[in-house]
Design a protein around this motif. Structure first.
Motif, PDB file in Angstrom:
ATOM      1  N   VAL A 243       0.848  -1.187   0.000  1.00 31.29           N
ATOM      2  CA  VAL A 243       0.000   0.000   0.000  1.00 31.29           C
ATOM      3  C   VAL A 243       0.890   1.245   0.000  1.00 31.29           C
ATOM      4  O   VAL A 243       1.843   1.332   0.780  1.00 31.29           O
ATOM      5  CB  VAL A 243      -0.932   0.009   1.235  1.00 31.29           C
ATOM      6  CG1 VAL A 243      -1.669   1.335   1.357  1.00 31.29           C
ATOM      7  CG2 VAL A 243      -1.921  -1.142   1.157  1.00 31.29           C
ATOM      8  N   ARG A 244       0.571   2.225  -0.851  1.00 34.68           N
ATOM      9  CA  ARG A 244       1.303   3.484  -0.905  1.00 34.68           C
ATOM     10  C   ARG A 244       0.666   4.487   0.057  1.00 34.68           C
ATOM     11  O   ARG A 244      -0.506   4.817  -0.076  1.00 34.68           O
ATOM     12  CB  ARG A 244       1.291   4.087  -2.312  1.00 34.68           C
ATOM     13  CG  ARG A 244       2.053   3.290  -3.359  1.00 34.68           C
ATOM     14  CD  ARG A 244       2.074   4.028  -4.692  1.00 34.68           C
ATOM     15  NE  ARG A 244       0.734   4.513  -5.054  1.00 34.68           N
ATOM     16  CZ  ARG A 244       0.415   5.794  -5.170  1.00 34.68           C
ATOM     17  NH1 ARG A 244       1.315   6.736  -4.922  1.00 34.68           N
ATOM     18  NH2 ARG A 244      -0.804   6.151  -5.513  1.00 34.68           N
ATOM     19  N   GLY A 245       1.444   4.962   1.020  1.00 33.28           N
ATOM     20  CA  GLY A 245       0.898   5.867   2.017  1.00 33.28           C
ATOM     21  C   GLY A 245       1.543   7.227   2.007  1.00 33.28           C
ATOM     22  O   GLY A 245       2.568   7.457   1.354  1.00 33.28           O
ATOM     23  N   THR A 246       0.943   8.147   2.754  1.00 34.22           N
ATOM     24  CA  THR A 246       1.510   9.469   2.976  1.00 34.22           C
ATOM     25  C   THR A 246       1.178   9.914   4.390  1.00 34.22           C
ATOM     26  O   THR A 246       0.217   9.426   4.991  1.00 34.22           O
ATOM     27  CB  THR A 246       0.988  10.490   1.946  1.00 34.22           C
ATOM     28  OG1 THR A 246       1.721  11.712   2.072  1.00 34.22           O
ATOM     29  CG2 THR A 246      -0.490  10.781   2.138  1.00 34.22           C
ATOM     30  N   ASP A 339     -14.656   0.940  -2.115  1.00 37.05           N
ATOM     31  CA  ASP A 339     -13.998   0.174  -1.058  1.00 37.05           C
ATOM     32  C   ASP A 339     -13.064   1.070  -0.252  1.00 37.05           C
ATOM     33  O   ASP A 339     -12.216   1.784  -0.819  1.00 37.05           O
ATOM     34  CB  ASP A 339     -13.194  -0.980  -1.654  1.00 37.05           C
ATOM     35  CG  ASP A 339     -14.098  -2.068  -2.217  1.00 37.05           C
ATOM     36  OD1 ASP A 339     -15.300  -2.047  -1.908  1.00 37.05           O
ATOM     37  OD2 ASP A 339     -13.587  -2.915  -2.978  1.00 37.05           O
ATOM     38  N   HIS A 340     -13.214   1.026   1.063  1.00 37.32           N
ATOM     39  CA  HIS A 340     -12.398   1.888   1.916  1.00 37.32           C
ATOM     40  C   HIS A 340     -12.416   1.366   3.344  1.00 37.32           C
ATOM     41  O   HIS A 340     -13.297   0.601   3.732  1.00 37.32           O
ATOM     42  CB  HIS A 340     -12.932   3.323   1.908  1.00 37.32           C
ATOM     43  CG  HIS A 340     -14.294   3.441   2.524  1.00 37.32           C
ATOM     44  ND1 HIS A 340     -15.452   3.262   1.804  1.00 37.32           N
ATOM     45  CD2 HIS A 340     -14.694   3.696   3.807  1.00 37.32           C
ATOM     46  CE1 HIS A 340     -16.500   3.413   2.597  1.00 37.32           C
ATOM     47  NE2 HIS A 340     -16.069   3.673   3.823  1.00 37.32           N
ATOM     48  N   ARG A 341     -11.431   1.819   4.117  1.00 37.87           N
ATOM     49  CA  ARG A 341     -11.372   1.527   5.553  1.00 37.87           C
ATOM     50  C   ARG A 341     -10.810   2.733   6.292  1.00 37.87           C
ATOM     51  O   ARG A 341      -9.948   3.444   5.763  1.00 37.87           O
ATOM     52  CB  ARG A 341     -10.505   0.288   5.845  1.00 37.87           C
ATOM     53  CG  ARG A 341     -11.145  -1.023   5.413  1.00 37.87           C
ATOM     54  CD  ARG A 341     -10.314  -2.217   5.829  1.00 37.87           C
ATOM     55  NE  ARG A 341     -11.010  -3.469   5.541  1.00 37.87           N
ATOM     56  CZ  ARG A 341     -10.583  -4.681   5.876  1.00 37.87           C
ATOM     57  NH1 ARG A 341      -9.414  -4.815   6.517  1.00 37.87           N
ATOM     58  NH2 ARG A 341     -11.273  -5.751   5.591  1.00 37.87           N
ATOM     59  N   THR A 369     -15.084  -1.424   4.392  1.00 36.56           N
ATOM     60  CA  THR A 369     -15.316  -2.604   3.582  1.00 36.56           C
ATOM     61  C   THR A 369     -14.745  -3.863   4.238  1.00 36.56           C
ATOM     62  O   THR A 369     -13.563  -3.928   4.574  1.00 36.56           O
ATOM     63  CB  THR A 369     -14.677  -2.421   2.196  1.00 36.56           C
ATOM     64  OG1 THR A 369     -15.156  -1.207   1.621  1.00 36.56           O
ATOM     65  CG2 THR A 369     -15.012  -3.594   1.291  1.00 36.56           C
ATOM     66  N   GLY A 370     -15.589  -4.853   4.439  1.00 35.07           N
ATOM     67  CA  GLY A 370     -15.155  -6.139   4.964  1.00 35.07           C
ATOM     68  C   GLY A 370     -14.956  -6.200   6.456  1.00 35.07           C
ATOM     69  O   GLY A 370     -14.562  -7.251   6.982  1.00 35.07           O
ATOM     70  N   ILE A 371     -15.216  -5.119   7.181  1.00 35.67           N
ATOM     71  CA  ILE A 371     -15.072  -5.124   8.639  1.00 35.67           C
ATOM     72  C   ILE A 371     -16.456  -5.278   9.257  1.00 35.67           C
ATOM     73  O   ILE A 371     -17.325  -4.422   9.073  1.00 35.67           O
ATOM     74  CB  ILE A 371     -14.410  -3.829   9.141  1.00 35.67           C
ATOM     75  CG1 ILE A 371     -12.976  -3.737   8.606  1.00 35.67           C
ATOM     76  CG2 ILE A 371     -14.413  -3.789  10.669  1.00 35.67           C
ATOM     77  CD1 ILE A 371     -12.262  -2.468   8.982  1.00 35.67           C
ATOM     78  N   ILE A 402      -5.164  -3.764   7.017  1.00 34.24           N
ATOM     79  CA  ILE A 402      -4.863  -3.739   5.575  1.00 34.24           C
ATOM     80  C   ILE A 402      -5.316  -5.025   4.921  1.00 34.24           C
ATOM     81  O   ILE A 402      -4.984  -6.129   5.387  1.00 34.24           O
ATOM     82  CB  ILE A 402      -3.356  -3.543   5.334  1.00 34.24           C
ATOM     83  CG1 ILE A 402      -2.875  -2.244   6.004  1.00 34.24           C
ATOM     84  CG2 ILE A 402      -3.044  -3.532   3.851  1.00 34.24           C
ATOM     85  CD1 ILE A 402      -3.435  -0.985   5.419  1.00 34.24           C
ATOM     86  N   CYS A 403      -6.082  -4.924   3.850  1.00 36.51           N
ATOM     87  CA  CYS A 403      -6.524  -6.102   3.100  1.00 36.51           C
ATOM     88  C   CYS A 403      -5.379  -6.635   2.248  1.00 36.51           C
ATOM     89  O   CYS A 403      -4.761  -5.891   1.486  1.00 36.51           O
ATOM     90  CB  CYS A 403      -7.691  -5.741   2.180  1.00 36.51           C
ATOM     91  SG  CYS A 403      -9.229  -5.401   3.039  1.00 36.51           S
TER      92      CYS A 403
END
Length: 404
Positions: A243-246, A339-341, A369-371, A402-403
């Motif tokens: 995953v690309r983060g900032t 899709d988001h968390r 999503t998915g939680i 993280i998925c």
């Protein structure tokens, strides 16, 4: 999948009598965080292993999925990374606070939130007076306000005088306490103590302190040296999790962790790392960053600063500002991405009663999503404990968030 992590630093606390036995999280009006809790899952996480200091350096490494037994070398090297300072294998970084000590009591670990320019002038004077006899291997590096660094450069023929056995104490853990027994100890500690004591002579009648006293402000009486360590080495967050983060923060420690994790930093005008930070500007910057990055992390220092000052009212105000200007707008923006968390969690507890960081579990809530939703409808320590879910090793949290 888009991800958001919001870190209200040090927001976890204990029940406070003046709040009717509630914690600041319980007493604050946090409708956005409560909506996240109602739609998602709460839990407790331990980001401060008992054999490490209960500080932000270890806690945030854990939070981002890095086992401190494997990756932590000290706080100062993380802050050096924030300044773009590369440490060689024989180099050491040392955190350097400008502090106010009176009658051997740590009156103020920030020297009354001394300005960056004032710090630069004092450190320049200390460097000229104290470092000339050290063979050019030491350098004071100004940072922001009271937060600065001392860098040691060694080589194969001149190994550092310090080691992993050198011990020091964070000045924010000494607020209103005697410092007599908390000077550095172990290898190289005599050198550090000499610099700390020498700084008192340099600073005593310096024009900066003369002006501060005349203005009714506390002077910076000493440099306080702590958190030292050698060069860290860790995989990037993208290598770990794909995953690309900032990072959005006003604190060098978080900037440094972000740099080592491979995250670019977004500097927000008005972000101060204190109670007067521009919460709305940080929220707006995070929403904009979602267009470019998979994950946006927003760190807010204000709740921790309020705790260090023992001000539960200011801590509640900071939490409500975070809820209104950061969590609420971000949760709404995330909904437009499919899709988001979202994850809301502090790094460590900081008690208003003691004005210091402490070990222990912190409450978190994640949704999206998915939680699967649990039965908790508020975000606070009690609700998180009632969920029954625990991350006894804080570095396991990212694997759940993280998925993959």
């Amino acid at each position: 999948m888009k991800y958001v992590i919001v870190i209200p630093d040090g927001c976890a606390d204990e029940p406070i009598e003046a709040l009717g036995g509630k914690t600041p999280l319980q007493a604050a009006a946090l409708p956005a965080m409560d909506r996240v809790a109602a739609s998602g899952a709460s839990a407790l996480s331990n980001n401060t292993p008992a054999h490490f200091p209960a500080g932000s350096e270890v806690a945030n490494l854990c939070l981002f999925g890095y086992d401190p037994d494997q990756y932590f070398t000290g706080r100062a090297p993380l802050e050096a990374a924030a300044s773009g300072i590369t440490l060689g294998k024989h180099d050491f970084a040392v955190r350097c606070n400008l502090v106010t000590i009176e009658d051997q009591i740590m009156v103020d670990f920030t020297a009354d939130h001394i300005s960056t320019e004032e710090s630069r002038q004092l450190l320049a004077a200390a460097g000229e007076a104290l470092l000339g006899s050290e063979g050019g291997r030491f350098e004071f590096v100004p940072g922001v306000s009271y937060r600065n660094l001392l860098i040691y450069r060694g080589d194969e023929n001149t190994p550092p005088p310090f080691s992993s056995e050198t011990r020091s104490t964070a000045p924010h853990d000494l607020t209103d306490l005697s410092v007599t027994d908390d000077f550095p100890r172990g290898p190289g500690s005599d050198l550090l103590v000499r610099l700390m004591n020498g700084s008192a002579d340099v600073f005593a009648d310096h024009p900066v302190n003369q002006a501060r006293r005349a203005a009714g402000k506390r002077p910076a009486t000493h440099v306080w040296l702590w958190g030292l360590g050698g060069a860290p080495s860790m995989p990037t967050f993208e290598e770990r999790f794909g995953v690309r983060g900032t990072m959005i923060t006003a604190v060098d420690l978080l900037r440094g962790i972000a740099a080592l994790a491979g995250w670019p930093r977004i500097e927000v005008e008005g972000a101060t790392g204190y109670l007067d930070t521009d919460y709305a500007a940080k929220g707006a910057a995070a929403i904009q960053a979602l267009q470019q990055y998979d994950l946006v992390c927003v760190h807010i220092e204000a709740p921790d600063e309020a705790s260090h000052e023992g001000r539960h009212d200011a801590k509640i105000e900071a939490l409500e500002q975070i809820d209104r200007h950061i969590v609420g707008p971000l949760a709404e923006a995330l909904a437009g991405y499919g899709d988001h968390r979202i994850l809301v969690t502090p790094d460590h507890p900081t008690f208003c009663s003691t004005k210091k960081h402490t070990h222990g579990m912190v409450p978190l809530v994640m949704a999206g999503t998915g939680i699967e939703s649990d039965s908790q409808t508020t975000y606070d320590e009690i609700a998180a404990a009632a969920s029954g879910r625990r991350f006894d090793h804080g570095w396991d949290l990212m694997d759940a968030f993280i998925c993959r």
